[in-house]
Write a protein that holds these residues in place. Structure first.
Motif, mmCIF file in Angstrom:
data_model
loop_
_atom_site.group_PDB
_atom_site.id
_atom_site.type_symbol
_atom_site.label_atom_id
_atom_site.label_comp_id
_atom_site.label_asym_id
_atom_site.label_seq_id
_atom_site.Cartn_x
_atom_site.Cartn_y
_atom_site.Cartn_z
ATOM 1 N N SER A 25 4.150 59.924 -46.540
ATOM 2 C CA SER A 25 5.491 60.240 -46.036
ATOM 3 C C SER A 25 5.966 59.136 -45.098
ATOM 4 C CB SER A 25 5.488 61.586 -45.288
ATOM 5 O OG SER A 25 4.667 61.502 -44.135
ATOM 6 N N ILE A 26 7.242 59.217 -44.693
ATOM 7 C CA ILE A 26 7.779 58.324 -43.659
ATOM 8 C C ILE A 26 7.369 58.900 -42.308
ATOM 9 C CG2 ILE A 26 9.845 57.243 -42.710
ATOM 10 C CD1 ILE A 26 9.319 56.495 -45.607
ATOM 11 N N SER A 27 6.804 58.076 -41.428
ATOM 12 C CA SER A 27 6.272 58.580 -40.170
ATOM 13 C C SER A 27 7.377 58.913 -39.178
ATOM 14 C CB SER A 27 5.322 57.552 -39.541
ATOM 15 O OG SER A 27 4.114 57.476 -40.266
ATOM 16 N N GLN A 28 7.349 60.160 -38.698
ATOM 17 C CA GLN A 28 8.232 60.603 -37.631
ATOM 18 C C GLN A 28 7.385 61.391 -36.638
ATOM 19 O OE1 GLN A 28 12.333 63.259 -36.909
ATOM 20 N NE2 GLN A 28 11.341 63.244 -38.896
ATOM 21 N N ILE A 29 7.550 61.100 -35.353
ATOM 22 C CA ILE A 29 6.802 61.864 -34.351
ATOM 23 C C ILE A 29 7.761 62.384 -33.287
ATOM 24 C CG2 ILE A 29 4.664 60.562 -34.684
ATOM 25 C CD1 ILE A 29 5.262 59.120 -32.042
ATOM 26 N N ASN A 30 7.479 63.596 -32.813
ATOM 27 C CA ASN A 30 8.204 64.140 -31.672
ATOM 28 C C ASN A 30 7.597 63.542 -30.409
ATOM 29 O OD1 ASN A 30 9.636 65.846 -33.415
ATOM 30 N ND2 ASN A 30 8.026 67.407 -33.292
ATOM 31 N N ILE A 31 8.454 63.113 -29.492
ATOM 32 C CA ILE A 31 7.946 62.530 -28.253
ATOM 33 C C ILE A 31 7.683 63.639 -27.253
ATOM 34 C CG2 ILE A 31 8.387 60.939 -26.354
ATOM 35 C CD1 ILE A 31 10.100 59.300 -28.153
ATOM 36 N N SER A 32 6.422 64.064 -27.215
ATOM 37 C CA SER A 32 6.016 65.050 -26.224
ATOM 38 C C SER A 32 5.138 64.404 -25.163
ATOM 39 C CB SER A 32 5.241 66.182 -26.913
ATOM 40 O OG SER A 32 4.121 65.660 -27.619
ATOM 41 N N ASN A 33 4.913 63.112 -25.328
ATOM 42 C CA ASN A 33 4.020 62.366 -24.445
ATOM 43 C C ASN A 33 4.852 61.394 -23.609
ATOM 44 O OD1 ASN A 33 2.106 60.675 -23.285
ATOM 45 N ND2 ASN A 33 0.771 60.694 -25.084
ATOM 46 N N SER A 34 4.850 61.588 -22.299
ATOM 47 C CA SER A 34 5.659 60.736 -21.422
ATOM 48 C C SER A 34 5.187 59.290 -21.427
ATOM 49 C CB SER A 34 5.626 61.279 -19.986
ATOM 50 O OG SER A 34 4.297 61.285 -19.484
ATOM 51 N N ASN A 70 0.354 48.869 -27.452
ATOM 52 C CA ASN A 70 0.070 50.132 -26.763
ATOM 53 C C ASN A 70 0.998 51.244 -27.239
ATOM 54 O OD1 ASN A 70 -2.041 49.154 -25.202
ATOM 55 N ND2 ASN A 70 -0.725 48.583 -23.489
ATOM 56 N N LEU A 71 2.279 50.911 -27.436
ATOM 57 C CA LEU A 71 3.228 51.900 -27.939
ATOM 58 C C LEU A 71 2.803 52.397 -29.318
ATOM 59 C CD1 LEU A 71 5.969 53.399 -27.718
ATOM 60 C CD2 LEU A 71 7.007 51.429 -28.849
ATOM 61 N N LEU A 72 2.376 51.485 -30.177
ATOM 62 C CA LEU A 72 1.948 51.867 -31.526
ATOM 63 C C LEU A 72 0.672 52.710 -31.487
ATOM 64 C CD1 LEU A 72 2.626 48.496 -33.402
ATOM 65 C CD2 LEU A 72 3.989 50.583 -33.508
ATOM 66 N N LEU A 73 -0.254 52.356 -30.605
ATOM 67 C CA LEU A 73 -1.499 53.123 -30.498
ATOM 68 C C LEU A 73 -1.241 54.533 -29.981
ATOM 69 C CD1 LEU A 73 -3.880 50.359 -29.085
ATOM 70 C CD2 LEU A 73 -4.036 51.434 -31.336
ATOM 71 N N HIS A 74 -0.418 54.658 -28.944
ATOM 72 C CA HIS A 74 -0.070 55.986 -28.427
ATOM 73 C C HIS A 74 0.675 56.801 -29.490
ATOM 74 C CE1 HIS A 74 -1.491 55.655 -24.342
ATOM 75 N NE2 HIS A 74 -0.834 54.543 -24.134
ATOM 76 N N SER A 75 1.520 56.121 -30.255
ATOM 77 C CA SER A 75 2.281 56.804 -31.298
ATOM 78 C C SER A 75 1.365 57.276 -32.418
ATOM 79 C CB SER A 75 3.375 55.885 -31.859
ATOM 80 O OG SER A 75 4.320 55.553 -30.858
ATOM 81 N N GLU A 76 0.377 56.454 -32.783
ATOM 82 C CA GLU A 76 -0.591 56.869 -33.801
ATOM 83 C C GLU A 76 -1.361 58.097 -33.335
ATOM 84 O OE1 GLU A 76 -3.235 54.333 -35.760
ATOM 85 O OE2 GLU A 76 -1.749 52.846 -36.360
ATOM 86 N N ARG A 77 -1.749 58.096 -32.055
ATOM 87 C CA ARG A 77 -2.463 59.254 -31.511
ATOM 88 C C ARG A 77 -1.614 60.522 -31.648
ATOM 89 N NH1 ARG A 77 -4.389 58.796 -25.427
ATOM 90 N NH2 ARG A 77 -6.228 57.817 -26.340
ATOM 91 N N GLU A 78 -0.325 60.407 -31.300
ATOM 92 C CA GLU A 78 0.571 61.559 -31.403
ATOM 93 C C GLU A 78 0.792 61.963 -32.856
ATOM 94 O OE1 GLU A 78 2.083 63.653 -29.080
ATOM 95 O OE2 GLU A 78 0.546 62.670 -27.865
ATOM 96 N N ARG A 79 0.906 60.969 -33.737
ATOM 97 C CA ARG A 79 1.117 61.259 -35.161
ATOM 98 C C ARG A 79 -0.025 62.100 -35.714
ATOM 99 N NH1 ARG A 79 2.704 62.832 -39.338
ATOM 100 N NH2 ARG A 79 3.256 61.676 -41.211
ATOM 101 N N LYS A 80 -1.227 61.791 -35.296
ATOM 102 C CA LYS A 80 -2.388 62.520 -35.794
ATOM 103 C C LYS A 80 -2.447 63.947 -35.261
ATOM 104 C CE LYS A 80 -5.283 58.518 -36.811
ATOM 105 N NZ LYS A 80 -6.567 57.818 -36.569
#
Length: 288
Positions: A119-128, A159-169
């Protein structure tokens, strides 16, 4: 009247091939361009801070959630929703900016954000932390360039990409086993994107990857559930649909652009995949 799908390179004259821009600026300065299907030679991270538009990426309508990030791989055909009000920002960057080492190239190529195979990656920003890192990037990009800026921006972006990957998972991502099969499948996908117009035979990719057809088939079947030939046909079909839906090029010209010397070969290939002729597909899309 439809024209060719516009392809945009990175803006010239910037200190580096990295930029953060507001959606308001995009709509004010490039209102006509983003209302049409277009593709870009760079990666995009779209932060939809307010509003819930529908963003179209390669025939996939994506219902955007408020305060979410959308990750767009380079060369994807996309269309902004100009009928819905929304606010946000976009990070734009190129391979030239990010990939300074082989490890950098492998990181971005294997990222689940730009290469989610399902799928196309979309994440909700719940992490400040993600918002904070985004703001750090914006502040640094506005500073005068010095010998440190490019490295700081790359590190913050990583760092932004790593934090985003963590949230995506954490948000419903289907994890694929990271093994040699995945590495080979992703490499095949990268080679295919660069060569599908001129090379549609599995043997070419086996030669480039120094693999036997059997080994490549094992890798793609494990990861994609498809044979290499199926994947090649699907990639050609995607580009066919892009050109048929978003341009006024003739069937003959589209076939030529996709590497088919004879229009009849293109028509046969398209109909075999879709049970429709290119003319029928274009007519149905225009009526939708």
């Amino acid at each position: 009247m439809k024209e060719k799908i516009q392809k945009y390179d990175f803006k010239e004259g910037l200190p580096q091939e990295f930029e953060i821009i507001d959606f308001d600026f995009l709509f004010n300065e490039f209102s006509e361009e983003i209302k049409k299907p277009h593709r870009s030679e760079f990666y995009q991270i779209l932060w939809f801070q307010k509003g819930k538009p529908t963003h179209l990426v390669d025939f996939n309508p994506i219902k955007i959630k408020q305060n979410s990030l959308l990750f767009i791989n380079k060369n994807s055909v996309q269309l902004f929703d100009y009928k819905t009000r929304f606010k946000g920002k976009a990070i734009l960057f190129t391979d030239n900016f990010f990939c300074k080492t082989t490890a950098d190239t492998q990181f971005i190529r294997n990222s689940i954000l730009f290469n989610d195979l399902l799928s196309i990656s979309q994440i909700n920003i719940s992490n400040s932390i993600i918002e904070t890192t985004f703001q750090q990037l914006k502040i640094e990009s506005q500073n005068l360039k010095d010998n440190y800026q490019s490295d700081i921006l790359r590190n913050d972006l990583r760092n932004l990409l790593l934090h985003s990957e963590r949230e995506r998972k954490k948000q419903g991502f289907i994890e694929l086993k990271k093994d040699n099969n995945l590495e080979l499948a992703l490499l095949f996908k990268t080679l295919l994107d660069d060569n599908f117009v001129n090379h549609k035979k599995v043997s070419f990719y086996c030669q480039q990857m120094h693999l036997t057809p059997k080994r490549l088939n094992q890798a793609t079947s494990k990861v994609f559930g498809k044979t290499p030939k199926n994947i090649i046909d699907s990639r050609v079909l995607l580009e066919s649909k892009r050109l048929l839906a978003h341009t006024n090029e003739s069937i003959k010209e589209i076939g030529f652009l996709l590497g088919f010397e004879e229009p009849t070969n293109f028509i046969k290939h398209f109909k075999k995949q879709t049970n429709k002729t290119p003319v029928e597909f274009r007519a149905e899309f225009n009526l939708a």
